[in-house]
Write an enzyme that holds these catalytic residues in place. Structure first.
Site, PDB file in Angstrom:
ATOM      1  N   CYS A   1      36.765  53.015  12.550  1.00 40.06           N
ATOM      2  CA  CYS A   1      35.407  52.902  11.702  1.00 40.06           C
ATOM      3  C   CYS A   1      34.134  53.522  12.664  1.00 40.06           C
ATOM      4  O   CYS A   1      33.973  52.629  13.641  1.00 40.06           O
ATOM      5  CB  CYS A   1      35.319  52.086  10.779  1.00 40.06           C
ATOM      6  SG  CYS A   1      33.856  51.844   9.873  1.00 40.06           S
TER       7      CYS A   1
ATOM      8  N   ASN B   1      26.720  54.715  -2.571  1.00 42.24           N
ATOM      9  CA  ASN B   1      27.849  55.025  -3.219  1.00 42.24           C
ATOM     10  C   ASN B   1      29.152  53.888  -2.804  1.00 42.24           C
ATOM     11  O   ASN B   1      28.980  53.609  -1.719  1.00 42.24           O
ATOM     12  CB  ASN B   1      28.402  56.362  -2.813  1.00 42.24           C
ATOM     13  CG  ASN B   1      27.408  57.712  -3.152  1.00 42.24           C
ATOM     14  OD1 ASN B   1      26.421  57.331  -4.141  1.00 42.24           O
ATOM     15  ND2 ASN B   1      27.547  58.439  -2.417  1.00 42.24           N
TER      16      ASN B   1
ATOM     17  N   HIS C   1      27.991  50.691   3.035  1.00 41.98           N
ATOM     18  CA  HIS C   1      26.781  51.301   3.635  1.00 41.98           C
ATOM     19  C   HIS C   1      26.036  52.165   2.612  1.00 41.98           C
ATOM     20  O   HIS C   1      26.658  52.343   1.551  1.00 41.98           O
ATOM     21  CB  HIS C   1      27.295  52.278   4.774  1.00 41.98           C
ATOM     22  CG  HIS C   1      27.828  53.485   4.394  1.00 41.98           C
ATOM     23  ND1 HIS C   1      29.163  53.521   3.985  1.00 41.98           N
ATOM     24  CD2 HIS C   1      27.515  54.802   4.341  1.00 41.98           C
ATOM     25  CE1 HIS C   1      29.531  54.693   3.515  1.00 41.98           C
ATOM     26  NE2 HIS C   1      28.489  55.368   3.721  1.00 41.98           N
TER      27      HIS C   1
ATOM     28  N   GLN D   1      22.795  55.195   1.922  1.00 40.11           N
ATOM     29  CA  GLN D   1      21.927  56.350   2.644  1.00 40.11           C
ATOM     30  C   GLN D   1      20.652  56.431   2.028  1.00 40.11           C
ATOM     31  O   GLN D   1      20.300  55.937   0.911  1.00 40.11           O
ATOM     32  CB  GLN D   1      22.976  57.838   2.204  1.00 40.11           C
ATOM     33  CG  GLN D   1      24.146  57.634   2.833  1.00 40.11           C
ATOM     34  CD  GLN D   1      24.928  59.058   2.469  1.00 40.11           C
ATOM     35  OE1 GLN D   1      24.494  60.153   3.054  1.00 40.11           O
ATOM     36  NE2 GLN D   1      25.876  58.925   1.495  1.00 40.11           N
TER      37      GLN D   1
ATOM     38  N   HIS E   1      33.475  51.283   4.889  1.00 43.13           N
ATOM     39  CA  HIS E   1      32.626  50.250   5.226  1.00 43.13           C
ATOM     40  C   HIS E   1      31.313  50.220   4.464  1.00 43.13           C
ATOM     41  O   HIS E   1      30.605  51.223   4.181  1.00 43.13           O
ATOM     42  CB  HIS E   1      32.125  50.624   6.944  1.00 43.13           C
ATOM     43  CG  HIS E   1      31.565  49.503   7.742  1.00 43.13           C
ATOM     44  ND1 HIS E   1      31.837  48.844   8.908  1.00 43.13           N
ATOM     45  CD2 HIS E   1      30.281  48.783   7.346  1.00 43.13           C
ATOM     46  CE1 HIS E   1      31.173  47.829   8.998  1.00 43.13           C
ATOM     47  NE2 HIS E   1      30.128  47.842   8.347  1.00 43.13           N
TER      48      HIS E   1
ATOM     49  N   CYS F   1      31.676  50.299  12.428  1.00 45.67           N
ATOM     50  CA  CYS F   1      31.613  49.069  12.875  1.00 45.67           C
ATOM     51  C   CYS F   1      31.104  48.680  14.108  1.00 45.67           C
ATOM     52  O   CYS F   1      30.923  49.965  14.732  1.00 45.67           O
ATOM     53  CB  CYS F   1      33.372  48.613  13.188  1.00 45.67           C
ATOM     54  SG  CYS F   1      34.068  48.463  11.556  1.00 45.67           S
TER      55      CYS F   1
END
Length: 347
Positions: free
Chosen positions: A70, A156, A169, A171, A167, A73
């Site tokens: 990922c 999203n 997150h 935007q 993960h 991470c």
């Protein structure tokens, strides 16, 4: 909040946000990256008046990597990442595969936690406040860039939404134009003012509070309700009780209460379809006034939270009427959706 600004190996900006002032961030990105040279193109649709970003370089972006690869991470020995530190609280960096780039806007990634298995709903209130502060800081910075008209913070969550990195997150997009949804809302604000002499957002919130049937959560500083004409099966709009145009204008009382209210809403969303069901996919979208709008004080900052799931085993697809004509059809009465969201409140 402590803010530490650095750069990644290819020159992209990376910003750490920490709750403690004594945290030191010194890790260097060791990857042999070449500078990002992507450039988006903005095209104008003469039939609708919409702008369309063409970003063909995004075809090669990372897609559903295994957990041990990922890129969000923290970096570990033998595993490189977009975040070179071994741990972090909240971090923001320029997207390596941006939809807007090359002088026509900017796209950033916001990582809410270094825990790969956690979601926003798992955060503490302290961390939720730190994310809010990061959103606010980036809104201020991006709105000051040449050519930027609107800043949009969003998350999203879930493969059903199209997420390619699981993960937790979000935007942030800095648009070089006013988005179609905001332009339409701007017209409605003006029409309402001419017809009534009042503010559209003030009247909307007052109506929902007086009706109460669609209100799902209310604090001293925030009110959340299912809109009267909800487009999505389960959709909640979260407004500050004191109208402001953007995140920068929130006062300390609203900032302090936000994590408590928002985390409760997210946790309820995960309980809508029952504890045995997978986490609810959703989009969480901040609506802020364009920074080029001379009458931006009439706009009402708010967050829209909605899911494409209409039942535990069914999704709401944008089919012929929605995708073809923009005419939404909702399978669930907003009042029934509000009742369900109240039913799953935390004990």
């Amino acid at each position: 909040m402590k803010k530490t600004v650095t750069t990644l190996a290819d020159g992209r900006e990376l910003i750490y946000y920490d709750t403690r002032d004594d945290v030191v961030r010194t890790a260097v990105d060791p990857r042999p990256l070449t500078p990002v040279t992507s450039r988006s193109e903005i095209r104008y649709d003469e039939l609708t008046g919409d702008h369309v970003a063409v970003a063909s370089h995004r075809q090669s972006r990372t897609h559903l990597p295994p957990a041990d690869a990922c890129p969000l991470c923290p970096a570990r020995e033998g595993r490189e990442s977009e975040v070179p530190e071994e741990g972090y609280e909240v971090v923001v960096f320029e997207n390596r595969f941006p939809s807007l780039s090359g002088g026509v806007g900017r796209c950033e990634v916001v990582c809410f936690t270094d825990d790969h298995t956690a979601s926003f709903a798992d955060l503490t209130e302290e961390r939720g406040r730190l994310v809010l502060d990061a959103w606010t800081d980036r809104t201020a910075a991006l709105s000051a860039l040449p050519g930027v008209e609107q800043v949009y913070c969003f998350e999203n969550r879930g493969r059903e939404i199209g997420v390619t990195l699981p993960h937790a997150h979000g935007q942030i997009y800095a648009f070089p134009y006013v988005t179609p949804r905001t332009a339409l809302t701007r017209r409605r604000i003006d029409e309402h003012r001419r017809a009534t002499g009042r503010n559209l957002f003030d009247d909307l919130v007052a109506r929902e509070r007086a009706d109460a049937e669609r209100v799902v959560l209310e604090g001293e500083q925030w009110i959340a309700f299912v809109p009267y004409a909800a487009h999505w099966p389960y959709e909640v709009h979260l407004h500050p009780t004191r109208r402001v145009p953007d995140l920068l204008a929130l006062d300390e009382a609203a900032r302090a209460e936000f994590p408590q209210v928002y985390l409760e809403l997210l946790r309820r969303f995960d309980r809508i379809f029952g504890p045995a069901e997978p986490p609810t996919p959703y989009i969480a979208a901040w609506h802020q006034a364009p920074f080029t709008d001379a009458r931006r004080e009439d706009f009402g900052l708010h967050l829209e939270l909605f899911t494409v799931r209409r039942a535990s085993d069914k999704l709401k697809f944008l089919a012929g009427t929605e995708s073809g004509m923009g005419a939404f059809m909702n399978d669930i009465r907003p009042e029934d959706a509000a009742r369900r969201i109240r039913e799953v409140a935390s004990a």
